[in-house]
Motif scaffolding. Structure first.
Motif, mmCIF file in Angstrom:
data_model
loop_
_atom_site.group_PDB
_atom_site.id
_atom_site.type_symbol
_atom_site.label_atom_id
_atom_site.label_comp_id
_atom_site.label_asym_id
_atom_site.label_seq_id
_atom_site.Cartn_x
_atom_site.Cartn_y
_atom_site.Cartn_z
ATOM 1 N N ILE A 62 7.102 -4.586 -9.852
ATOM 2 C CA ILE A 62 6.370 -5.665 -9.188
ATOM 3 C C ILE A 62 6.785 -5.650 -7.733
ATOM 4 C CG2 ILE A 62 5.945 -8.149 -9.093
ATOM 5 C CD1 ILE A 62 6.968 -8.227 -12.043
ATOM 6 N N GLU A 63 5.849 -5.547 -6.843
ATOM 7 C CA GLU A 63 6.150 -5.581 -5.418
ATOM 8 C C GLU A 63 5.961 -7.003 -4.902
ATOM 9 O OE1 GLU A 63 3.982 -2.575 -3.279
ATOM 10 O OE2 GLU A 63 4.139 -1.153 -4.944
ATOM 11 N N LEU A 69 10.270 2.878 -0.519
ATOM 12 C CA LEU A 69 10.143 2.907 0.935
ATOM 13 C C LEU A 69 8.799 2.395 1.379
ATOM 14 C CD1 LEU A 69 11.827 6.348 1.689
ATOM 15 C CD2 LEU A 69 12.736 4.065 2.190
ATOM 16 N N ARG A 70 7.750 2.787 0.674
ATOM 17 C CA ARG A 70 6.407 2.313 1.028
ATOM 18 C C ARG A 70 6.322 0.804 0.961
ATOM 19 N NH1 ARG A 70 2.313 4.249 -3.133
ATOM 20 N NH2 ARG A 70 3.387 2.639 -4.309
ATOM 21 N N ALA A 71 6.976 0.207 -0.041
ATOM 22 C CA ALA A 71 6.904 -1.238 -0.220
ATOM 23 C C ALA A 71 7.598 -1.981 0.911
ATOM 24 C CB ALA A 71 7.531 -1.637 -1.555
ATOM 25 N N LEU A 72 8.489 -1.309 1.637
ATOM 26 C CA LEU A 72 9.218 -1.972 2.706
ATOM 27 C C LEU A 72 8.570 -1.789 4.070
ATOM 28 C CD1 LEU A 72 12.855 -1.111 1.590
ATOM 29 C CD2 LEU A 72 11.644 -3.279 1.342
ATOM 30 N N ILE A 73 7.451 -1.081 4.129
ATOM 31 C CA ILE A 73 6.748 -0.872 5.388
ATOM 32 C C ILE A 73 5.618 -1.872 5.490
ATOM 33 C CG2 ILE A 73 5.393 0.758 6.745
ATOM 34 C CD1 ILE A 73 6.879 3.007 5.277
ATOM 35 N N PRO A 74 5.533 -2.674 6.563
ATOM 36 C CA PRO A 74 4.430 -3.615 6.696
ATOM 37 C C PRO A 74 3.100 -2.900 6.616
ATOM 38 C CG PRO A 74 6.145 -4.058 8.329
ATOM 39 C CD PRO A 74 6.502 -2.767 7.667
ATOM 40 N N GLU A 77 8.303 -7.373 1.293
ATOM 41 C CA GLU A 77 9.597 -8.010 1.080
ATOM 42 C C GLU A 77 10.507 -7.171 0.196
ATOM 43 O OE1 GLU A 77 11.381 -12.330 -0.384
ATOM 44 O OE2 GLU A 77 9.849 -11.304 -1.571
ATOM 45 N N SER A 78 10.163 -6.972 -1.075
ATOM 46 C CA SER A 78 11.080 -6.296 -1.989
ATOM 47 C C SER A 78 10.309 -5.690 -3.155
ATOM 48 C CB SER A 78 12.133 -7.280 -2.524
ATOM 49 O OG SER A 78 11.510 -8.306 -3.273
ATOM 50 N N VAL A 79 11.037 -4.989 -4.023
ATOM 51 C CA VAL A 79 10.475 -4.413 -5.235
ATOM 52 C C VAL A 79 11.313 -4.885 -6.411
ATOM 53 C CG1 VAL A 79 9.978 -2.294 -6.510
ATOM 54 C CG2 VAL A 79 9.589 -2.385 -4.033
ATOM 55 N N ILE A 80 10.645 -5.448 -7.426
ATOM 56 C CA ILE A 80 11.307 -5.852 -8.658
ATOM 57 C C ILE A 80 11.105 -4.719 -9.651
ATOM 58 C CG2 ILE A 80 11.417 -7.595 -10.478
ATOM 59 C CD1 ILE A 80 10.106 -9.555 -8.514
ATOM 60 N N PRO A 89 15.527 -11.122 -1.191
ATOM 61 C CA PRO A 89 16.470 -11.402 -2.271
ATOM 62 C C PRO A 89 16.590 -10.227 -3.229
ATOM 63 C CG PRO A 89 14.341 -12.360 -2.787
ATOM 64 C CD PRO A 89 14.217 -11.733 -1.415
ATOM 65 N N GLY A 90 17.649 -10.222 -3.987
ATOM 66 C CA GLY A 90 17.769 -9.284 -5.092
ATOM 67 C C GLY A 90 17.295 -9.952 -6.366
ATOM 68 N N PHE A 91 16.461 -9.274 -7.092
ATOM 69 C CA PHE A 91 15.940 -9.809 -8.344
ATOM 70 C C PHE A 91 16.614 -9.127 -9.528
ATOM 71 C CE2 PHE A 91 12.501 -11.161 -5.591
ATOM 72 C CZ PHE A 91 12.030 -12.326 -6.183
ATOM 73 N N SER A 92 16.982 -9.908 -10.514
ATOM 74 C CA SER A 92 17.437 -9.355 -11.785
ATOM 75 C C SER A 92 16.302 -9.474 -12.784
ATOM 76 C CB SER A 92 18.662 -10.117 -12.299
ATOM 77 O OG SER A 92 18.359 -11.490 -12.505
#
Length: 443
Positions: free
Chosen positions: A380-381, A5-10, A394-397, A30-33
């Motif tokens: 990886i954020e 959640l933290r990673a998705l907050i500007p 953006e996202s979290v890998i 995007p979704g990362f594999s």
């Protein structure tokens, strides 16, 4: 969940929310594999975000390199037709030095080259025996033109010419030189790495860029990243200074300031962001007058050097450069910065806190993806940076264990977009317990 959640907050800079530009509003995360290509094999590495792997269209394979136990060089291949990774293949000894990391480039004749600067001593190149393949017994050559080398950064130009920029430890070839005099040089090959000339032979100048005799003794160059611009034919650099500080000649005690310059391989001339021609060698006066992006104090906040060794460089949509880096507060916590060239000056701002910025990737429309990690934590954020100014989460890998290095694979093809070396639990390279991950955008 809390971290996701933290990673998705500007994030904020100076307490103010940095709003997203229209180009970001339409972006869909995007979704990362993630694939673990090798488990518990990576040792600590000082590799910069440059030349960790590449995609070869002729074989439809992705090739990667990494440092294993004792910093030995290993390579692997991914076959995009079968979806399978090869087992790790050891091709060279690392002599138990975390600085002796591999960098990979494909020569114009299709042969893979692994280039290593054997810390402070020599440049060594391993060459694959077959084009577009890891198979067979690799040959190894010491390049006399690249003596006393560390931190190699190879680049293949559009015409196939190979450049390798490296830092020279000058007192290894001139015992009278101070230990904190370590400028940048380069070697060049026009025959797929078979023969090389260095910058001294090509220009007659003793170094490419760097300083000597500064009052603060910060005469060591640490290039955080270089980037080849195919559109302009130039190579960009972002770097910081290091040395003993005002009271001593000693290697890498302090870091200070952020600098940018570019290089034109056609003329062998360097240029400032404003376009000033600095000739074939850049000295300290030119560096301070024309190349400085940001001032940072000489201090050891929290006992660490600041700025960090890893910095990133890219271009805005109009070709003007931007750079990113992180430096530390008094407690040793990282603070993340971006600076964009306006055409007249550098505009710098703090864009985030708590992140170690690892790598950046161009997405188009003036947007770059930033890959970042947090100390001691897995994953990886990713963040989006527009025009070197506007920052958005953006996202979290998701990775099983912490990551120490991230590199965008040259000419990547998903699902092999980035190479991520897992963090070893020890600084001693005899311990190799980090994983090797490759991640890409799911189709």
């Amino acid at each position: 969940m809390r971290r996701a959640l933290r990673a998705l907050i500007p994030l904020t800079a100076a307490g103010l929310l940095i709003s997203a530009a229209p180009a970001l509003a339409a972006h869909r995360a995007p979704g990362f594999s993630v694939t673990t290509t090798a488990s518990s094999v990576a040792s600590r590495s000082d590799r910069r975000p440059d030349a960790g792997g590449l995609y070869d269209a002729a074989s439809n394979k992705t090739f990667i390199s990494w440092s294993g136990q004792a910093a030995d060089t290993y390579v692997q291949a991914y076959d995009h037709r079968t979806g399978a990774w090869t087992a790790p293949k050891r091709i060279a000894a690392g002599e138990s030095g975390s600085h002796n990391y591999p960098t990979m480039v494909e020569a114009a004749d299709g042969h893979l080259l692994i280039i290593r600067g054997m810390h402070n001593t020599r440049t060594v190149i391993s060459r694959a025996p077959r084009a577009h393949s890891l198979d067979g017994t690799w040959t190894e050559t010491e390049v006399a033109a690249g003596d006393a080398a560390s931190y190699p950064m190879p680049v293949k130009l559009a015409d196939g010419t190979l450049y390798v920029f490296y830092r020279e430890t000058t007192n290894q070839v001139d015992p009278a030189a101070n230990t904190d005099f370590r400028p940048m040089k380069y070697i060049v090959s026009k025959d797929s790495g078979k023969t090389w000339q260095n910058s001294v032979q090509l220009t007659g100048k003793p170094r490419a860029f760097g300083s000597s005799g500064r009052a603060d003794h910060l005469d060591e160059i640490y290039v955080g990243q270089l980037r080849y611009q195919r559109e302009t034919g130039r190579i960009q650099f972002v770097y910081t200074l290091a040395g003993g500080g005002p009271d001593q000649h000693k290697h890498d005690v302090y870091h200070r300031d952020v600098y940018y310059l570019s290089f034109d391989p056609r003329s062998l001339h360097f240029f400032s962001a404003a376009g000033r021609d600095l000739g074939t060698q850049v000295d300290d006066q030119e560096q301070e007058q024309y190349l400085k992006v940001a001032d940072t104090p000489i201090e050891l906040p929290g006992g660490v050097k600041s700025p960090d060794y890893i910095l990133q460089v890219g271009s805005q949509s109009d070709g003007k450069p931007f750079v990113t880096w992180f430096q530390f507060d008094t407690a040793g916590a990282p603070h993340d910065h971006a600076a964009a060239w306006t055409g007249r000056k550098w505009e710098s701002r703090e864009v985030a806190t708590g992140l170690r910025l690892r790598e950046i990737e161009p997405l188009g429309h003036n947007v770059w993806r930033v890959y970042a990690t947090r100390d001691g934590l897995p994953d990886i954020e990713t963040y989006l940076l527009t025009g070197g100014r506007v920052w958005k989460a953006e996202s979290v890998i998701k990775t099983p264990k912490p990551v120490q290095r991230v590199e965008v694979i040259t000419g990547f093809r998903d699902p092999a977009r980035i190479l991520a070396s897992g963090a070893s639990t020890a600084r001693d390279v005899s311990v190799a317990d980090g994983d090797i991950y490759v991640a890409g955008v799911e189709r």
